[in-house]
Design a protein around this motif. Structure first.
Motif, short mmCIF file in Angstrom:
data_model
loop_
_atom_site.label_atom_id
_atom_site.label_comp_id
_atom_site.label_asym_id
_atom_site.label_seq_id
_atom_site.Cartn_x
_atom_site.Cartn_y
_atom_site.Cartn_z
N GLY A 263 -58.10 78.26 27.96
CA GLY A 263 -57.15 78.78 26.98
C GLY A 263 -57.75 79.84 26.09
O GLY A 263 -57.03 80.62 25.47
N GLU A 527 -54.10 80.53 28.48
CA GLU A 527 -54.06 81.24 27.20
C GLU A 527 -52.60 81.34 26.71
O GLU A 527 -52.30 81.13 25.53
CB GLU A 527 -54.58 82.64 27.48
CG GLU A 527 -55.32 83.32 26.40
CD GLU A 527 -55.84 84.66 26.94
OE1 GLU A 527 -56.08 84.80 28.16
OE2 GLU A 527 -56.00 85.56 26.12
N SER A 530 -51.38 77.77 25.75
CA SER A 530 -51.89 77.24 24.47
C SER A 530 -51.30 78.02 23.30
O SER A 530 -51.09 77.47 22.22
CB SER A 530 -53.42 77.15 24.46
OG SER A 530 -53.97 78.33 24.01
#
Ligand code: PRX
Length: 643
Positions: A263, A527, A530
Motif C-alpha cells: 500500500g 495503494e 488503502s
C-alpha cells in the motif's frame, strides 16, 4: 496471451534504421563473458577523482560497481565541459506553458548549480542529508538536482501532480529536512498551488526545517518567515564556486518513490558511479546521439525517465535538450509539433499514451509543421501497441526514421531492452522493444522458474547485475530482497510478462503483478485500496483496471459502503475527490462500482482475477474456490448496469 502475442508477431511488418556500424552481437557477448573488463573500459569515459579498485562486487542481491572509485555526477554533467566547446553550448531550451522561454548554456547551468549548492550549504545542508524537490518542469528542478549531487545531499523528487498528503508520505519516509517547491505551476491555463501542498506536508513532518520557494507564478503566496524562504533571497550573496564532493561510487544519489505490491510506495535508492555510466551509455546506444543532437524527452522529471534522460544523461553527453513545462495539447493541439519545429529537435522520446492521444486528434496537426529535423523517435513507459507504433512511424517519422522502444523501470536506472542504433542498425518490429542492451542477460521463465522456449509468454528475469541497478529499497532491505530476488532466487524479477519470438526479439507485455499503468504512471491496487478505505464511508474496496484506448489502462474500483451510506452519484464523486486528495490526480478512477460483497476465496482473499474479468467484460472462468458465488453475479450485474 501467448497466442495473441504470437499472432501480433506474425502480422507485423519490419523496418530498418539507417545508422552507423558497430557489432552489437560482439559487444553483447563481450559484456556477458567479461563484464568486469567490458564495464571497466566503458567507465574510462567518465572523469574519476579516484579510479576504482574493483569493477564489480556481486553478492546476490547486492551489486556494487566501481568499488573504491570516487566521482561526482554534477562534475560529469558540468565541470568537465567547462574545458571544452560544450561550455557555450545550449544545455536547455526551456519553454513555458504560457509561451515564455529561457535558454541556458552549460556555463550558465554550471554557475547556477554552484550558486544553488552554496545556498543549500548556507541552510546547513550536509553530505548525506535528504532534500525533497517538489517542483514543476522549470529550470530550478534540474539545477537543484545537480546542486544536491554536487554537495552529496540525497534528493527525492516528488512529481508535482502528487497531493500534499502523498508528498508528506515521501518526505516522512526519507526524513527530508528541506522541501523545495514553487509558488505554483501552470497547467492548462490554471495555477496549481504547489506551495500550499508543501506547507501541508511540512506540518505533518517534523523533520522539515525549511521550505525553499521558487517564484514561478504571479499569485499571492503566504510565507511563514520562520520556515519559508524565497529562493531569490536565499541566493543573494551565494555567487561562489562550491567544490564537488568526492562521492564514493556506491554512495546514494537519490531516492525515487514508486509503486509496488504494498500500500505504500517504496523508495528506490540509486547510486552514483554505476548509475552515471549506465544512463550515459544506454542513451548513446539507444539513440545514436552526437554533438548536433537536439534531444527532447517529454517525461516529467518527477519520474525516473526525467531523472535519467531529461537531466543527467543528456548533460553528461553534452547535448542540447528541450524542456517543456505544460500540457502536450495546450493551448493548441499542435503545441508539441510547433516546439519540434522551433528548436529543430532531432530526437523525440515520449510515451505511447501521448502518441495515442495525438493519434485521436488526427494527423493534420503534426502535418502543419516541418518535422524533418527528426532523426530518431523513442517510446517508453508502457507497451506500445502496433497501431500507435505505426502512426508514430508514419505521421511523425514520415517512414524515414526508426523508433527506439525502450523497456526499463525506476529500479533499473536506465534502458534495459531497446533497439541500439548507436551500435548497429537492425530490424524493428512495431510493438517489440527488440533486444537487450549490452550487459543485460534476460530470460523468460514459467511460474516454476523453468526457462520457456521462444514463442511462449512468461516472467522476464534478468540473470546478471548491470551498472544502473538500484542499490536497495531505502531503509527496507527485507522488501528489496522479497520483491526482486525471492521468487526466482539469484535473478532480478522486474514483474513484467514477456515473450521472446523466433527471431529472439523481446515483447514486453505488461505487468504480471498488481501494478497498474495509467498513462504510463505506475500505481498499485494496494495503494488505491488503502487510500479509498481511508474514507469513513468505505468498508472495503478492491482496485483493478481495464484496457483504455488512450491511457493504456484505466482504474476501476469496487467498493462496499458502510451501513448508513447508500450508493449515490454524490458519494462516488466524493470518493474520487478523496482519492485525488490522498494520492494525486493520477489516482482518478475511471469508474467506481458499489457492491454489497467483494468476491473472495474461502481463505478471505479478494479474487482479483475475477474482478478484472468483470471489469473488462471477459468470461469469469473457474470460480470453484469462491466463497460466495452470489458476489460474482453481483459484481457482474453492477458492471453491466453501470457501464
Ligand atoms: O511494465 C513495464 C512498463 O513500465 C514499468 C516500469 O514503470 P516505471 O518504474 O514507472 O518506469 C517507467 C519508465 C521507465 C515496467 O515494469 N514499461 C516501461 N517501458 C516499457 C514498459 N512496458 C513495455 N514497453 C516499454 N517500452
Amino acid at each position: 496471451m501467448t497466442q495473441a502475442a504470437d499472432s501480433r508477431v506474425a502480422h507485423l511488418p519490419t523496418t530498418q534504421y539507417f545508422c552507423p556500424s558497430g557489432d552489437y552481437d560482439e559487444m553483447w557477448r563481450r559484456a556477458d563473458q567479461d563484464p568486469e573488463g567490458f564495464w571497466g573500459e566503458q567507465a574510462m569515459d567518465l572523469d574519476w577523482f579516484k579510479r576504482w579498485d574493483k569493477v564489480l562486487d556481486w553478492k546476490v542481491p547486492y551489486a556494487r560497481w566501481f568499488v573504491g572509485g570516487k566521482l561526482n555526477l554534477s562534475y560529469q554533467c558540468l565541470d568537465r565541459h567547462m574545458k571544452t566547446e560544450v561550455k557555450n553550448k545550449v544545455a536547455f531550451y526551456w519553454e513555458g506553458e504560457l509561451g515564455d522561454s529561457q535558454v541556458l548554456t552549460y556555463a550558465e547551468l554550471y554557475r547556477l548549480t554552484n550558486n544553488y549548492a552554496a545556498a543549500l550549504k548556507r541552510l546547513g545542508v550536509k553530505r548525506g542529508d535528504r532534500i525533497a524537490l517538489y517542483l514543476p518542469m522549470i529550470p530550478a528542478l534540474p539545477i537543484f538536482m545537480l546542486a544536491c549531487a554536487r554537495i552529496g545531499a540525497i534528493f527525492t523528487v516528488v512529481f508535482s501532480a502528487f497531493s500534499g498528503q502523498a508528498l508528506a508520505d515521501r518526505v516522512e519516509d526519507v526524513e527530508a529536512k528541506i522541501i523545495v517547491t514553487s509558488s505554483g505551476m501552470h497547467r492548462r491555463g490554471k495555477i496549481l498551488p504547489l506551495k500550499d501542498n508543501a506547507v501541508e506536508a511540512a506540518k505533518r513532518c517534523p523533520c522539515v526545517e525549511k521550505i525553499i520557494v521558487v517564484k514561478h507564478t504571479g499569485h499571492n503566496v503566504e510565507m511563514d518567515p520562520s520556515r519559508d524562504v524565497w529562493l531569490n533571497d536565499l541566493l543573494a550573496g551565494c555567487d561562489e564556486y562550491v567544490a564537488p564532493e568526492h562521492m564514493d561510487s556506491n554512495d546514494p544519489l537519490f531516492v525515487l518513490y514508486t509503486s509496488g505490491s504494498t500500500g505504500k510506495p517504496k523508495g528506490i535508492l540509486h547510486g552514483t558511479g554505476g548509475y552515471s555510466l549506465w544512463i550515459a551509455k544506454t542513451m548513446q546506444w539507444a539513440f545514436n546521439t552526437d554533438a548536433q543532437t537536439v534531444w527532447w524527452c517529454t517525461a516529467d522529471i518527477g519520474w525516473i525517465t526525467g531523472h535519467s534522460y531529461v537531466v543527467y544523461a543528456p548533460l553528461e553527453l553534452g547535448l542540447s535538450s528541450v524542456m517543456y513545462e505544460g500540457a502536450p495539447d495546450y493551448p493548441t493541439l499542435d503545441r508539441w509539433w510547433s516546439i519540434i519545429e522551433k528548436y529543430g529537435v532531432t530526437i523525440l522520446y515520449t510515451s505511447p499514451t501521448a502518441i495515442r492521444m495525438f493519434m485521436r486528434h488526427g494527423e493534420e496537426w503534426p502535418a502543419k509543421h516541418d518535422l524533418s529535423s527528426l532523426k530518431i523517435l523513442g517510446s517508453v513507459g508502457e507497451p506500445i501497441n502496433p497501431e500507435a507504433w505505426l502512426w508514430y512511424y508514419r505521421h511523425i517519422g514520415h517512414e524515414r526514421i526508426g523508433i527506439s522502444d525502450t523497456w526499463w523501470q525506476t529500479e533499473t536506472g536506465g534502458f534495459m531492452i531497446s533497439p541500439t542504433p548507436g551500435i548497429q542498425p537492425h530490424f524493428l518490429k512495431p510493438g517489440s522493444a527488440t533486444k537487450p542492451m549490452p550487459g543485460i542477460v534476460p530470460a523468460v521463465l514459467d511460474a516454476e522458474g523453468k526457462e520457456l522456449p521462444n514463442g511462449q509468454t512468461g516472467f522476464i528475469v534478468i540473470k546478471k547485475p548491470w551498472p544502473g541497478m538500484l542499490l536497495d529499497i531505502y531503509h527496507n532491505p527485507e522488501l528489496y530482497q522479497k520483491t526482486y530476488w525471492s521468487r526466482f532466487p539469484g535473478y532480478y524479477l522486474p514483474g513484467d510478462y514477456c515473450m521472446k519470438d523466433q527471431d529472439n526479439f523481446l515483447w514486453l507485455l505488461g505487468r504480471a503483478d498488481e501494478v497498474i499503468k495509467v498513462a504510463g504512471h505506475r500505481i498499485s491496487t494496494a495503494e488505491l485500496e488503502s487510500a479509498i478505505v481511508g474514507h469513513s464511508a468505505v468498508a472495503e474496496a478492491a482496485a483493478t483496471s481495464r484496457p483504455d484506448e488512450i491511457k493504456g489502462e484505466a482504474i476501476i474500483m469496487f467498493v462496499t459502503l458502510r451501513k448508513g451510506t447508500p450508493p449515490s452519484v454524490e458519494i462516488k464523486n466524493e470518493l474520487t475527490r478523496h482519492l485525488r486528495a490522498t494520492i494525486g490526480t493520477l489516482a482518478t478512477p475511471e469508474e467506481i462500482f458499489f457492491v454489497n460483497l467483494l468476491p473472495k476465496t474461502r481463505s478471505g482473499k479478494i479474487m482479483r482475477r475475477l474482478l478484472k474479468a468483470v471489469a473488462t467484460g471477459a468470461t469469469v472462468g473457474d470460480t470453484s474456490t469462491l466463497d460466495d458465488g452470489a458476489s460474482v453475479d453481483e459484481a457482474k450485474a453492477a458492471f453491466a448496469e453501470l457501464s
